[in-house]
Design an enzyme around this catalytic site. Structure first.
Site, short mmCIF file in Angstrom:
data_model
loop_
_atom_site.label_atom_id
_atom_site.label_comp_id
_atom_site.label_asym_id
_atom_site.label_seq_id
_atom_site.Cartn_x
_atom_site.Cartn_y
_atom_site.Cartn_z
N THR A 154 0.81 -1.21 0.00
CA THR A 154 0.00 0.00 0.00
C THR A 154 0.85 1.27 0.00
O THR A 154 1.99 1.25 0.49
CB THR A 154 -0.90 -0.01 1.26
OG1 THR A 154 -1.52 1.27 1.40
CG2 THR A 154 -0.12 -0.29 2.53
N ASP A 155 0.27 2.35 -0.49
CA ASP A 155 0.97 3.65 -0.41
C ASP A 155 1.01 4.18 1.03
O ASP A 155 1.75 5.11 1.32
CB ASP A 155 0.31 4.68 -1.35
CG ASP A 155 -1.16 4.95 -1.05
OD1 ASP A 155 -1.73 4.31 -0.13
OD2 ASP A 155 -1.75 5.81 -1.74
N GLU A 156 0.20 3.58 1.92
CA GLU A 156 0.15 4.10 3.30
C GLU A 156 1.47 3.91 4.04
O GLU A 156 1.70 4.53 5.08
CB GLU A 156 -0.99 3.43 4.09
CG GLU A 156 -2.33 3.73 3.48
CD GLU A 156 -3.50 3.54 4.44
OE1 GLU A 156 -3.29 3.34 5.64
OE2 GLU A 156 -4.65 3.59 3.94
N LYS A 212 2.07 -3.31 7.36
CA LYS A 212 2.38 -3.49 5.94
C LYS A 212 3.83 -3.07 5.65
O LYS A 212 4.52 -3.71 4.85
CB LYS A 212 1.41 -2.67 5.07
CG LYS A 212 -0.03 -3.16 5.06
CD LYS A 212 -0.22 -4.55 4.48
CE LYS A 212 -0.06 -4.62 2.99
NZ LYS A 212 -0.43 -5.96 2.45
N TYR A 241 -2.09 -0.53 10.99
CA TYR A 241 -2.20 -1.21 9.68
C TYR A 241 -0.98 -0.89 8.82
O TYR A 241 -0.30 -1.80 8.32
CB TYR A 241 -3.49 -0.77 8.96
CG TYR A 241 -3.47 -1.09 7.48
CD1 TYR A 241 -3.54 -2.40 7.02
CD2 TYR A 241 -3.36 -0.07 6.51
CE1 TYR A 241 -3.50 -2.70 5.65
CE2 TYR A 241 -3.32 -0.36 5.16
CZ TYR A 241 -3.38 -1.68 4.73
OH TYR A 241 -3.34 -1.97 3.39
P1 NAD Z 1 -9.76 -7.51 2.05
O1 NAD Z 1 -9.81 -7.15 3.49
O2 NAD Z 1 -10.95 -7.25 1.20
O3 NAD Z 1 -9.42 -9.05 1.86
C1 NAD Z 1 -8.44 -9.70 2.61
C2 NAD Z 1 -8.53 -11.20 2.35
O4 NAD Z 1 -7.48 -11.85 3.10
C3 NAD Z 1 -9.85 -11.81 2.84
O5 NAD Z 1 -10.35 -12.71 1.88
C4 NAD Z 1 -9.46 -12.53 4.12
O6 NAD Z 1 -10.29 -13.64 4.42
C5 NAD Z 1 -8.04 -12.95 3.82
N1 NAD Z 1 -7.23 -13.15 5.03
C6 NAD Z 1 -7.11 -12.30 6.09
N2 NAD Z 1 -6.31 -12.86 7.03
C7 NAD Z 1 -5.90 -14.05 6.54
C8 NAD Z 1 -5.06 -15.07 7.04
N3 NAD Z 1 -4.48 -14.98 8.24
N4 NAD Z 1 -4.87 -16.17 6.28
C9 NAD Z 1 -5.45 -16.31 5.07
N5 NAD Z 1 -6.27 -15.36 4.55
C10 NAD Z 1 -6.49 -14.25 5.27
O7 NAD Z 1 -8.47 -6.77 1.48
P2 NAD Z 1 -8.25 -6.05 0.08
O8 NAD Z 1 -8.81 -4.69 0.15
O9 NAD Z 1 -8.65 -6.96 -0.99
O10 NAD Z 1 -6.66 -5.90 0.11
C11 NAD Z 1 -5.82 -6.91 -0.44
C12 NAD Z 1 -4.37 -6.49 -0.27
O11 NAD Z 1 -4.15 -5.25 -0.93
C13 NAD Z 1 -3.95 -6.26 1.18
O12 NAD Z 1 -2.65 -6.77 1.33
C14 NAD Z 1 -3.98 -4.76 1.34
O13 NAD Z 1 -3.04 -4.34 2.31
C15 NAD Z 1 -3.59 -4.31 -0.04
N6 NAD Z 1 -4.08 -3.00 -0.44
C16 NAD Z 1 -5.42 -2.73 -0.42
C17 NAD Z 1 -5.88 -1.49 -0.88
C18 NAD Z 1 -7.35 -1.14 -0.89
O14 NAD Z 1 -7.68 -0.01 -1.21
N7 NAD Z 1 -8.24 -2.05 -0.57
C19 NAD Z 1 -4.97 -0.54 -1.31
C20 NAD Z 1 -3.61 -0.84 -1.27
C21 NAD Z 1 -3.18 -2.08 -0.87
O1 DAU Z 2 -4.20 3.91 0.41
C1 DAU Z 2 -4.37 2.53 0.36
C2 DAU Z 2 -5.23 2.06 1.52
O2 DAU Z 2 -6.55 2.50 1.24
C3 DAU Z 2 -5.20 0.56 1.73
O3 DAU Z 2 -3.89 0.16 2.06
C4 DAU Z 2 -6.18 0.11 2.81
O4 DAU Z 2 -6.21 -1.30 2.89
C5 DAU Z 2 -7.56 0.63 2.45
O5 DAU Z 2 -8.46 0.33 3.49
C6 DAU Z 2 -7.53 2.15 2.21
O6 DAU Z 2 -7.27 2.86 3.45
P1 DAU Z 2 -8.05 4.21 3.81
O7 DAU Z 2 -8.04 4.39 5.26
O8 DAU Z 2 -7.58 5.34 2.96
O9 DAU Z 2 -9.52 3.80 3.27
P2 DAU Z 2 -10.99 4.00 3.88
O10 DAU Z 2 -11.96 3.57 2.81
O11 DAU Z 2 -11.12 3.41 5.22
O12 DAU Z 2 -11.08 5.58 4.03
C7 DAU Z 2 -10.88 6.44 2.91
C8 DAU Z 2 -10.95 7.87 3.43
O13 DAU Z 2 -12.31 8.14 3.84
C9 DAU Z 2 -10.10 8.14 4.65
O14 DAU Z 2 -9.59 9.44 4.57
C10 DAU Z 2 -11.07 8.01 5.83
C11 DAU Z 2 -12.38 8.48 5.22
N1 DAU Z 2 -13.61 7.88 5.76
C12 DAU Z 2 -13.68 6.51 5.81
C13 DAU Z 2 -14.80 5.88 6.30
C14 DAU Z 2 -14.86 4.37 6.37
C15 DAU Z 2 -14.68 8.65 6.14
O15 DAU Z 2 -14.63 9.90 6.05
N2 DAU Z 2 -15.81 8.03 6.62
C16 DAU Z 2 -15.91 6.67 6.72
O16 DAU Z 2 -16.97 6.16 7.18
#
Ligand code: NAD
Ligand code: DAU
Length: 351
Positions: free
Chosen positions: A131-133, A160, A156
């Site tokens: 992630t970019d975080e 990562k 989180y």
């Molecule tokens: P998600 O939370 O939707 O899915 C996570 C999956 O991992 C689920 O299917 C869960 O059951 C599985 N899992 C969790 N713990 C586990 C374990 N101990 N063993 C086996 N499986 C397990 O997540 P996502 O949003 O699809 O993110 C996928 C990846 O991308 C993550 O590594 C996250 O850090 C990264 N990422 C997500 C975003 C985003 O915006 N969603 C952005 C940047 C990076």
């Molecule tokens: O940048 C990549 C990341 O993006 C991933 O690594 C994470 O897995 C993914 O969850 C996401 O993180 P964020 O914290 O940016 O996403 P989230 O959807 O939780 O929130 C997006 C923005 O919106 C953040 O600034 C918080 C805000 N927010 C979020 C929720 C859930 C609100 O204002 N209200 C809300 O109810």
């Protein structure tokens, strides 16, 4: 690549990735999805894949924290490639209960790297999805590049960041062929409705309050999930080992703009008979502790080396996303039952 072990394939991005690779590329091997099915994992996301690719899609219900089980799975399917998505992914949950994040994101990644080390001889690639975080927070100017120093701010992002460092160390120390991608906020089909976009779409559809943290001026760069999957596949096939690639959506927006756009779009698709505009549902709530101000990605490296750039604009991507949630009301109602209800109750006092 013949036998790709995909971790977390039943989650949001992993499921989209499996749909993309089996459904849209010329890959002819097998995908072995290892997922323990936490609240975020949903086998329904891959129902059509199970039906359409019975020989080439295999599901193994396993925890990546269980090294012995991973070892057996890797041997059983002669795994030659690992693409690692599995993680605890929600920042707000990491603030409430960080323990699971350390277990899955750090220890789980370590276990997978150990499997890669044990199978090094035949191993083609270990791709780590990050992630970019990990880079922390930007001010009003500038972009994250691959050389930006790590400054994670939440449990989180710290977990990562730790996993990224382990992947890098296994490349440097043992010569494991690795690639890493650090991407911005994804959105699209199958995203669990605790994240901003699906939460707002479903609440706005139901005319429930839209909880915006702080004053809604935090900025995120929104990446349509299919564009992300295309980028990962390009890196896995053509990326240089030992390199990291930043992946962004070229769609920087303040949270408030995102929520307003969702409201406008839904008002257009589902106009209410004499109802008020959905923007009136916006409710400013207490800010997230340590809330990162702005994320923005410079994706010139992947663009120059691999010719990748995002295809989707926010206008087109959000429309597709909203339509997907409206069309998949059974998926939504099943996902929203059970654990989701408990989380919403704890967050917002809802039933
Ligand atoms: P998600 O939370 O939707 O899915 C996570 C999956 O991992 C689920 O299917 C869960 O059951 C599985 N899992 C969790 N713990 C586990 C374990 N101990 N063993 C086996 N499986 C397990 O997540 P996502 O949003 O699809 O993110 C996928 C990846 O991308 C993550 O590594 C996250 O850090 C990264 N990422 C997500 C975003 C985003 O915006 N969603 C952005 C940047 C990076
Ligand atoms: O940048 C990549 C990341 O993006 C991933 O690594 C994470 O897995 C993914 O969850 C996401 O993180 P964020 O914290 O940016 O996403 P989230 O959807 O939780 O929130 C997006 C923005 O919106 C953040 O600034 C918080 C805000 N927010 C979020 C929720 C859930 C609100 O204002 N209200 C809300 O109810």
């Amino acid at each position: 690549m013949k036998n790709i072990l995909v971790t977390g394939g039943s989650g949001f991005i992993g499921a989209n990735f499996i749909h993309y690779v089996l459904g849209e590329t010329d890959f002819s091997g097998r995908i072995i999805n290892v997922d323990v099915l936490t609240y975020a994992g949903n086998p329904e996301n891959l129902q059509s894949i199970e039906k359409d690719f019975p020989e080439r899609y295999i599901f193994e219900n396993a925890d990546i924290c269980d090294l012995e089980k991973l070892r057996l799975i890797a041997e059983k399917y002669d795994v030659d490639t690992i693409c690692h998505f599995a993680a605890e992914s929600h920042v707000d949950r990491s603030i409430v209960s960080p323990g699971a994040f350390i277990q899955t994101n750090v220890i789980g990644t370590f276990n997978l790297l150990e499997i890669a080390r044990e199978r090094q001889d035949g191993l083609k690639l270990f791709h780590h999805v990050s992630t970019d975080e990990v880079f922390g927070s930007l001010g009003d100017e500038g972009f994250f590049t691959e050389t930006t120093s790590y400054k994670p701010n939440s449990p989180y992002s710290a977990s990562k960041a730790s996993s990224d460092h382990l992947v890098r160390a296994y490349y440097k120390t043992y010569g494991i062929p690795v690639t890493i991608s650090n991407c911005s906020n994804n959105y699209g089909p199958f995203q669990f409705p605790e994240k901003l976009i699906p939460l707002m779409v479903l609440n706005a559809q139901a005319r429930k309050p839209l909880p915006v943290y702080g004053d809604g001026s935090n900025v995120r760069d929104w990446l349509y999930v299919r564009d992300h999957c295309v980028a990962i596949w390009a890196i896995m096939n053509r990326g240089r080992h030992g390199e990291t690639y930043n992946v962004g959506g070229d769609n920087e927006m303040k949270n408030l703009e995102v929520v307003r756009e969702i409201c406008r779009c839904l008002d257009e698709i589902l106009p209410a008979d004499g109802g008020a505009p959905r923007e009136e549902l916006i409710t400013f709530v207490k800010d997230r502790p340590g809330h990162d101000w702005r994320y923005a990605i410079d994706f010139s490296k992947i663009n120059q080396e691999l010719g990748w750039r995002p295809a989707e604009s926010f206008t087109t991507g959000i429309r597709k996303t909203i339509e997907w949630y409206l069309e998949n009301d059974q998926w939504v109602s099943r996902v929203k039952s059970g654990e989701y209800q408990q989380w919403m109750k704890e967050q917002y006092g809802e039933q």
